[in-house]
Enzyme design. Structure first.
Site, mmCIF file in Angstrom:
data_model
loop_
_atom_site.group_PDB
_atom_site.id
_atom_site.type_symbol
_atom_site.label_atom_id
_atom_site.label_comp_id
_atom_site.label_asym_id
_atom_site.label_seq_id
_atom_site.Cartn_x
_atom_site.Cartn_y
_atom_site.Cartn_z
ATOM 1 N N LYS A 142 9.656 75.898 37.234
ATOM 2 C CA LYS A 142 9.658 76.849 38.358
ATOM 3 C C LYS A 142 8.317 77.559 38.423
ATOM 4 O O LYS A 142 7.714 77.705 39.490
ATOM 5 C CB LYS A 142 10.802 77.868 38.194
ATOM 6 N N GLN A 189 17.536 83.563 34.706
ATOM 7 C CA GLN A 189 17.932 82.202 34.342
ATOM 8 C C GLN A 189 19.261 82.229 33.588
ATOM 9 O O GLN A 189 19.463 83.044 32.680
ATOM 10 C CB GLN A 189 16.824 81.562 33.486
ATOM 11 N N ASP A 224 18.169 83.199 44.235
ATOM 12 C CA ASP A 224 19.142 82.197 43.781
ATOM 13 C C ASP A 224 20.343 82.119 44.735
ATOM 14 O O ASP A 224 21.081 81.135 44.727
ATOM 15 C CB ASP A 224 19.700 82.606 42.403
HETATM 16 N N1 GUN Z 1 20.604 77.613 35.288
HETATM 17 C C1 GUN Z 1 20.807 76.339 35.728
HETATM 18 N N2 GUN Z 1 20.573 76.269 37.055
HETATM 19 C C2 GUN Z 1 20.224 77.506 37.460
HETATM 20 C C3 GUN Z 1 19.844 78.062 38.717
HETATM 21 O O1 GUN Z 1 19.817 77.406 39.770
HETATM 22 N N3 GUN Z 1 19.535 79.390 38.704
HETATM 23 C C4 GUN Z 1 19.592 80.139 37.593
HETATM 24 N N4 GUN Z 1 19.286 81.429 37.704
HETATM 25 N N5 GUN Z 1 19.931 79.664 36.420
HETATM 26 C C5 GUN Z 1 20.247 78.353 36.353
#
Ligand code: GUN
Length: 283
Positions: free
Chosen positions: A52, A96, A119
């Site tokens: 990311k 996350q 998100d």
């Molecule tokens: N963990 C696995 N996929 C995601 C996601 O799309 N967003 C977040 N915040 N954590 C994750």
């Protein structure tokens, strides 16, 4: 034989477009910034967060990753989120998942300002998506809609079966397909006679986390198949939820794993961060 949807190339193309868009935003005095909070040292999460961060930098989004130790308390995390909520230079906040067990995920996700929740996990954004109003939709289902658009795959009036009912894929996917005028069925682990549903589908989206959830005998000729799974086979090779080699013989379009849905998830996070920055600049 199916057209293999190339998520990796498509994501690259979209990132190139965003680069130009962000350069123009900067000329208007808007400098989009995302902060990602990673608590602990889950190795999969570390990889996701690094990707990311790298993608943000590629397109010109300022990215800050805050690493907190595993023993961080819920109060400490909430205080950090609150500080970022108040910080006008921060447009997007992403915590996350998963979080260590002493921290309640729901409480933390609800503490993020909905306007900064890139998100799309805050209940306000879930509600806005459900009524078809402006908010943030979760990245993976949004990426799938973008794939359909870019490949000219018709959604309106199509019979769409989604397998999986998670809050981050299945349910928001259903809301987005409905918004795009598909007829939507959500199937899941308790669905009886799954193949009765999938055989009638024009589009099947599989997000169960189980290999071979969808096999060739379960689909009709010409079906569009989207595989959200990310598993490992006996040889340790990455694979999805679909029996790819067999199903591609019958499908008109199909996504591979890897290089299918995965790369699109990140571009949609970037898209949401751009949207967040634009919207906050108008406030
Ligand atoms: N963990 C696995 N996929 C995601 C996601 O799309 N967003 C977040 N915040 N954590 C994750």
């Amino acid at each position: 034989m199916a057209t293999i949807i190339d998520g990796k190339s498509l994501a690259q193309k979209l990132k190139e477009e965003m680069k130009t868009e962000i350069a123009q935003m900067k000329q208007r005095g808007i400098f989009p910034k995302l902060v990602v909070i990673l608590v602990g040292n889950n190795s999969a999460s570390e990889v996701y967060v690094r990707n990311k961060h790298k993608s943000c930098l590629e397109v010109g989004i300022e990215s800050e990753v805050i690493n907190l130790p595993t023993e961080t308390t819920q109060m400490e995390l909430l205080e950090l989120v609150e500080r970022l909520n108040q910080d006008k230079t921060v447009h997007g906040i992403l915590v996350q998942l998963p979080l260590p067990q002493q921290i309640d995920e729901k409480t933390v996700l609800r503490a993020i300002l909905p306007q900064k929740d890139v998100d799309g996990f805050h209940p306000v954004n879930v509600g806005l998506l459900s009524i078809g109003d402006e908010g943030f939709a979760p990245a993976t289902p949004s990426g799938i809609i973008t794939m359909f658009r870019e490949y000219g795959i018709e959604i309106s009036g199509k019979n769409c079966v989604i397998i999986g009912r998670s809050n981050i894929v299945g349910k928001p996917m259903a809301a987005l397909m409905l918004r795009n005028n598909a007829t939507v069925t959500i199937c899941h682990s308790k669905t009886d006679h799954l193949a009765d549903y999938t055989r009638r589908a024009d589009i099947v989206i599989v997000a169960t986390g189980r290999r071979n959830t969808l096999t060739a005998d379960m689909v009709k000729e010409g079906v569009v198949v989207i595989d959200v799974g990310m598993n490992r086979d006996e040889q340790g090779k990455l694979c999805g939820d679909v029996d790819f080699e067999a199903v591609k013989q019958k499908a008109s379009f199909i996504t591979p794993v890897p290089k299918g849905v995965g790369p699109m998830t990140i571009t949609e996070l970037l898209r949401n961060t751009i949207l967040a920055a634009e919207r906050q600049s108008r406030q």
